[in-house]
Enzyme design. Sequence first.
Site, PDB file in Angstrom:
ATOM      1  CD  GLU A 262      10.155  -5.970   6.529  1.00  0.00           C
ATOM      2  OE1 GLU A 262       9.800  -4.894   5.978  1.00  0.00           O
ATOM      3  OE2 GLU A 262      10.253  -6.099   7.758  1.00  0.00           O
TER       4      GLU A 262
ATOM      5  CG  HIS B 210      -3.284 -34.557  19.037  1.00  0.00           C
ATOM      6  ND1 HIS B 210      -3.360 -35.731  19.753  1.00  0.00           N
ATOM      7  CD2 HIS B 210      -4.419 -34.498  18.306  1.00  0.00           C
ATOM      8  CE1 HIS B 210      -4.476 -36.376  19.427  1.00  0.00           C
ATOM      9  NE2 HIS B 210      -5.133 -35.634  18.555  1.00  0.00           N
TER      10      HIS B 210
ATOM     11  CD  GLU C  58      -0.552  -3.827  12.125  1.00  0.00           C
ATOM     12  OE1 GLU C  58      -1.264  -3.839  11.121  1.00  0.00           O
ATOM     13  OE2 GLU C  58       0.682  -3.994  12.079  1.00  0.00           O
TER      14      GLU C  58
ATOM     15  CE  LYS D 287       7.144  -0.869   9.620  1.00  0.00           C
ATOM     16  NZ  LYS D 287       6.088  -0.237   8.857  1.00  0.00           N
TER      17      LYS D 287
ATOM     18  N   GLY E  22      -4.115  -1.880   5.852  1.00  0.00           N
ATOM     19  CA  GLY E  22      -3.552  -3.114   5.303  1.00  0.00           C
ATOM     20  C   GLY E  22      -4.293  -4.347   5.787  1.00  0.00           C
ATOM     21  NE  ARG E  23      -5.241  -3.086  12.000  1.00  0.00           N
ATOM     22  CZ  ARG E  23      -4.541  -1.959  11.898  1.00  0.00           C
ATOM     23  NH1 ARG E  23      -3.483  -1.878  11.093  1.00  0.00           N
ATOM     24  NH2 ARG E  23      -4.872  -0.887  12.602  1.00  0.00           N
TER      25      ARG E  23
ATOM     26  CE  LYS F 143      -2.583   2.063   3.548  1.00  0.00           C
ATOM     27  NZ  LYS F 143      -3.665   2.034   4.537  1.00  0.00           N
TER      28      LYS F 143
HETATM   29  O1  LIG Z   1       1.285  -2.736   2.323  1.00  0.00           O
HETATM   30  P1  LIG Z   1       2.473  -2.099   2.968  1.00  0.00           P
HETATM   31  O2  LIG Z   1       2.406  -0.593   2.907  1.00  0.00           O
HETATM   32  O3  LIG Z   1       3.753  -2.628   2.396  1.00  0.00           O
HETATM   33  O4  LIG Z   1       2.428  -2.458   4.496  1.00  0.00           O
HETATM   34  C1  LIG Z   1       2.591  -3.736   4.985  1.00  0.00           C
HETATM   35  C2  LIG Z   1       2.406  -3.792   6.508  1.00  0.00           C
HETATM   36  O5  LIG Z   1       3.455  -3.099   7.116  1.00  0.00           O
HETATM   37  C3  LIG Z   1       3.292  -2.273   8.248  1.00  0.00           C
HETATM   38  O6  LIG Z   1       4.404  -2.403   9.065  1.00  0.00           O
HETATM   39  C4  LIG Z   1       2.027  -2.394   9.043  1.00  0.00           C
HETATM   40  O7  LIG Z   1       2.272  -2.776  10.365  1.00  0.00           O
HETATM   41  C5  LIG Z   1       0.998  -3.280   8.460  1.00  0.00           C
HETATM   42  O8  LIG Z   1      -0.266  -2.822   8.891  1.00  0.00           O
HETATM   43  C6  LIG Z   1       1.052  -3.313   6.966  1.00  0.00           C
HETATM   44  O9  LIG Z   1       0.033  -4.169   6.489  1.00  0.00           O
END
Ligand SMILES: O=P(O)(O)OC[C@H]1O[C@H](O)[C@H](O)[C@@H](O)[C@@H]1O
Length: 526
Positions: free
Chosen positions: A218, A387, A356, A502, A269-270, A212
């Site tokens: 990453e 289990h 989150e 971060k 995002g979530r 987004k």
């Molecule tokens: O979709 P992006 O902007 O790459 O974000 C990916 C993710 O990274 C962040 O650290 C947030 O904690 C998430 O809420 C998010 O979904």
Amino acid sequence: MITWKNLDTLDSFKELSQTAKVDVADVMKGEGGAERVKKYSVPMAAGLTYHYAAKAVDDQVLEALKKLAEEAQLTEKFQALYNGEVINTGEKRLVLHHMTRGQLGNKVEADGVDKRAFYVEQQEKIADFANKVHAGEITNAAGEKFTTVVQIGIGGSDLGPRAMYLALENWAKRNNKFKMEAKFISNVDPDDAAAVLASIDVAHSIFILVSKSGTTLETLTNESFVKDALKNAGLDASKHMIAVTSETSPLAKSDDYLAAFFMDDYIGGRYSSTSAVGGAVLSLAFGPDVFAQFLKGAGEEDALAKNEDIFQNPAMLDALIGVYERNVLGYPSTAVLPYSQGLSRFPAHLQQLDMESNGKSVNRFGEPVDYVTGPVIFGEPGTNGQHSFYQLLHQGTDIIPLQFIGFKNNQMGTDVVIQGSTSQQKLCANVAAQIVAFACGKEDENQNKNFKGGRPSSIIIGEQLTPEAMGALLAHFENKVMFQGFVWNLNSFDQEGVQLGKVLAKKVLAHETEGALKELSDLLNI
Ligand SMILES: O=P(O)(O)OC[C@H]1O[C@H](O)[C@H](O)[C@@H](O)[C@@H]1O
């Protein structure tokens, strides 16, 4: 007129705290238990039902929860959200994920456009693209069809879409809807990308870069990793990659991609599985019609969440019972236990969604709150969990409320009779047995073998895990988390708590460290 108040200032919360406690072991025994199973349930969308007989509630507690819903203005706050108010106070943003699967209220305009029209347009573009890939109109440079789709993303750009893909993969295979295999790369651990790349035929793979923000380290690192692999295979990366991002992100205008599809800052995002973030991979894997069914299930569940009556609003009721367990009974966590292999990664998605969103200590105005908020969420599919960690759930010192999910029918339609029952019957027998074992317990003179019971659970039961049922389940939990955030007076739609780590990681990589951080960096050979 909406007022945002802390939970501990509400009269109805004081009243709730004073209601007599319900002994789950007591009420679930004998005929009384059978009556509760018949009485305490609410229909959901897509043929699902939310059952709460084994929760520590009775009519008095439920009446108090109803008053809490009214005083906390849950319906009005949901209305405000879907009618386009700035509910995300931390980032000063609207919260519009419901619009990706229907129109609950007024037309909402932002950034000069009709937002619903924008989301629908993106869905249509994705559907068109996916149809062309399936028809062989969009191919690799050699004119051959793509057979695999690989999503590169992390957090909300990975967990939801991955969980949904896994949930529907076998259903799609059984129902002739399986178009392309999907794989996912999320972790910056190079072993993740390397293992996925080693398992696919890159020449016939299409990669979806999903971010987004377009700035997640990453994801950008994994993009380069994949581009290198494509280059090393003598392929043009730009012919193998598409992007899903927001229009304001650095990725939006790049020529590096075959196509770009957009979401925006009004969808967290979530909460993005029903946007282009889930839409691209799911439409490529199963076809746009399956994605549309998934959205339909979610939209129908959203419509139920509008209901003012908590007894006809499963998400609101589930949310309120959860608040009661957290703030009155003092339970620290919740286990999500799907008795369905397809839902193997759904607990992981719910971890992000819930923790989150509501893992916060200040209210929506940035003031500290004096009560506990979001629980720890964890889970595994049953019977595997049985289990593994169920020992603690049955006999540990903490009481952990349990959220079971089960289906009458499996997805593949393949089963065997062994020792007089099918595997599906064994699976369902286990979940029924667990609910009663947790609730009622069993006395034994030997304390080591004694089960105290009194461990509350609820179960969502469906016919089969279909695209519609998956959409309904997803929306149920999204709306539950939203309502809980309203009760706790939190902003459930930002995530500042992920920033500090971060920032420090960047310092480590730039060798700008001192003290403990420097020592740790040396230990890890950075
Ligand atoms: O979709 P992006 O902007 O790459 O974000 C990916 C993710 O990274 C962040 O650290 C947030 O904690 C998430 O809420 C998010 O979904």
